[in-house]
Write a protein that holds these residues in place. Sequence first.
Motif, PDB file in Angstrom:
ATOM      1  N   PRO A  14      27.354  -2.762 -59.460  1.00  0.00           N
ATOM      2  CA  PRO A  14      27.134  -3.855 -60.252  1.00  0.00           C
ATOM      3  C   PRO A  14      27.930  -4.923 -60.164  1.00  0.00           C
ATOM      4  O   PRO A  14      28.997  -5.102 -59.834  1.00  0.00           O
ATOM      5  N   PRO A  15      27.263  -6.351 -60.600  1.00  0.00           N
ATOM      6  CA  PRO A  15      28.078  -7.533 -60.611  1.00  0.00           C
ATOM      7  C   PRO A  15      29.462  -7.156 -61.249  1.00  0.00           C
ATOM      8  O   PRO A  15      29.565  -6.359 -62.492  1.00  0.00           O
ATOM      9  N   GLY A  16      30.635  -7.646 -60.821  1.00  0.00           N
ATOM     10  CA  GLY A  16      31.816  -7.637 -61.458  1.00  0.00           C
ATOM     11  C   GLY A  16      32.574  -6.497 -61.333  1.00  0.00           C
ATOM     12  O   GLY A  16      33.613  -6.071 -61.982  1.00  0.00           O
ATOM     13  N   ALA A 137      23.630  -6.565 -52.467  1.00  0.00           N
ATOM     14  CA  ALA A 137      23.146  -6.515 -53.951  1.00  0.00           C
ATOM     15  C   ALA A 137      22.703  -5.145 -54.318  1.00  0.00           C
ATOM     16  O   ALA A 137      22.078  -4.323 -53.573  1.00  0.00           O
ATOM     17  N   ALA A 138      22.899  -4.552 -55.386  1.00  0.00           N
ATOM     18  CA  ALA A 138      22.441  -3.164 -56.018  1.00  0.00           C
ATOM     19  C   ALA A 138      20.923  -3.006 -55.936  1.00  0.00           C
ATOM     20  O   ALA A 138      20.410  -1.950 -55.822  1.00  0.00           O
ATOM     21  N   LYS A 139      20.349  -4.173 -56.092  1.00  0.00           N
ATOM     22  CA  LYS A 139      18.794  -4.245 -56.274  1.00  0.00           C
ATOM     23  C   LYS A 139      18.457  -5.281 -55.502  1.00  0.00           C
ATOM     24  O   LYS A 139      18.984  -6.508 -55.506  1.00  0.00           O
ATOM     25  N   GLY A 140      17.160  -5.134 -54.896  1.00  0.00           N
ATOM     26  CA  GLY A 140      16.818  -6.358 -54.418  1.00  0.00           C
ATOM     27  C   GLY A 140      15.481  -5.746 -53.248  1.00  0.00           C
ATOM     28  O   GLY A 140      15.849  -4.870 -52.714  1.00  0.00           O
ATOM     29  N   GLY A 141      14.548  -6.607 -53.109  1.00  0.00           N
ATOM     30  CA  GLY A 141      13.503  -6.268 -52.097  1.00  0.00           C
ATOM     31  C   GLY A 141      13.865  -6.954 -50.612  1.00  0.00           C
ATOM     32  O   GLY A 141      14.733  -7.525 -50.470  1.00  0.00           O
ATOM     33  N   GLU A 154      26.278   3.349 -44.018  1.00  0.00           N
ATOM     34  CA  GLU A 154      26.520   3.981 -45.094  1.00  0.00           C
ATOM     35  C   GLU A 154      26.924   3.262 -46.379  1.00  0.00           C
ATOM     36  O   GLU A 154      27.549   2.202 -46.305  1.00  0.00           O
ATOM     37  N   MET A 155      26.375   3.487 -47.327  1.00  0.00           N
ATOM     38  CA  MET A 155      26.256   2.770 -48.669  1.00  0.00           C
ATOM     39  C   MET A 155      27.465   3.518 -49.372  1.00  0.00           C
ATOM     40  O   MET A 155      27.759   4.639 -49.279  1.00  0.00           O
ATOM     41  N   VAL A 156      28.346   2.470 -49.969  1.00  0.00           N
ATOM     42  CA  VAL A 156      29.584   3.037 -50.707  1.00  0.00           C
ATOM     43  C   VAL A 156      29.631   2.409 -52.039  1.00  0.00           C
ATOM     44  O   VAL A 156      29.412   0.882 -52.205  1.00  0.00           O
ATOM     45  N   THR A 157      29.510   3.167 -53.201  1.00  0.00           N
ATOM     46  CA  THR A 157      29.318   2.202 -54.377  1.00  0.00           C
ATOM     47  C   THR A 157      30.920   2.050 -55.173  1.00  0.00           C
ATOM     48  O   THR A 157      31.402   2.910 -55.168  1.00  0.00           O
ATOM     49  N   VAL A 158      30.967   0.791 -55.342  1.00  0.00           N
ATOM     50  CA  VAL A 158      32.135   0.405 -55.948  1.00  0.00           C
ATOM     51  C   VAL A 158      32.241   0.540 -57.373  1.00  0.00           C
ATOM     52  O   VAL A 158      31.210   0.232 -57.868  1.00  0.00           O
ATOM     53  N   SER A 159      33.398   1.106 -58.015  1.00  0.00           N
ATOM     54  CA  SER A 159      33.354   1.429 -59.433  1.00  0.00           C
ATOM     55  C   SER A 159      34.873   1.089 -59.721  1.00  0.00           C
ATOM     56  O   SER A 159      35.803   1.164 -58.781  1.00  0.00           O
ATOM     57  N   THR A 160      35.163   1.121 -60.978  1.00  0.00           N
ATOM     58  CA  THR A 160      36.431   0.930 -61.481  1.00  0.00           C
ATOM     59  C   THR A 160      37.388   2.064 -61.076  1.00  0.00           C
ATOM     60  O   THR A 160      38.654   1.822 -60.831  1.00  0.00           O
ATOM     61  N   ASP A 161      36.701   3.226 -60.797  1.00  0.00           N
ATOM     62  CA  ASP A 161      37.439   4.469 -60.396  1.00  0.00           C
ATOM     63  C   ASP A 161      38.127   4.631 -59.074  1.00  0.00           C
ATOM     64  O   ASP A 161      38.997   4.872 -58.629  1.00  0.00           O
TER      65      ASP A 161
END
Length: 177
Positions: A14-16, A137-141, A154-161
């Motif tokens: 997500p943004p931020g 972007a997390a979403k988009g066509g 490979e997709m890597v999701t960034v999080s505060t963790d």
Amino acid sequence: MPHATIKNVLLTGPPGCGKTTVIRRVVDRLGDLRLAGFYTQEIRQQGQRVGFEAIGLDGQATTLAHVDSRSSHRVGRYGVDVGGFEAILQAELATPADSVDVFVIDEIGKMECLSRVFAEIVTRVLDSQVPVLATVAAKGGGFIAAVTCRTDVEMVTVSTDNRDKLAEELASWSQPR
């Protein structure tokens, strides 16, 4: 952590959440490699976000989007300067693949995808033999969806963790093999 056999890593979230921060930290750690690409940063006035700047890894910068822009290319309240952005793309990502160790792209998003040149260049670098580290972007066509569905990413999701440790892991992953 990306698999060693994967050549293209896309950071999402997500943004931020810290995607650009991770990119900038990886770039700092890879200072001895030949890097080509750009990152984005917010333009703020009196504490409010009013736009975005695209900054080439060579230091060249341009306003990507701004609330005061009269551009006919719009994303939300921002007018997008496609021509200025394409100048950064040509300077950074049109570099021959044999003179680059890692391509860095921040970000594959709605504003950037207004440029046909962007989609062509990103496709070329993803298809090259050079590792690509990008945010998406997390979403988009359209082009965003096409990039995220590629079998060579490979997709890597960034999080505060995980954002603090990701930079070190990605710097190790992107070292020449």
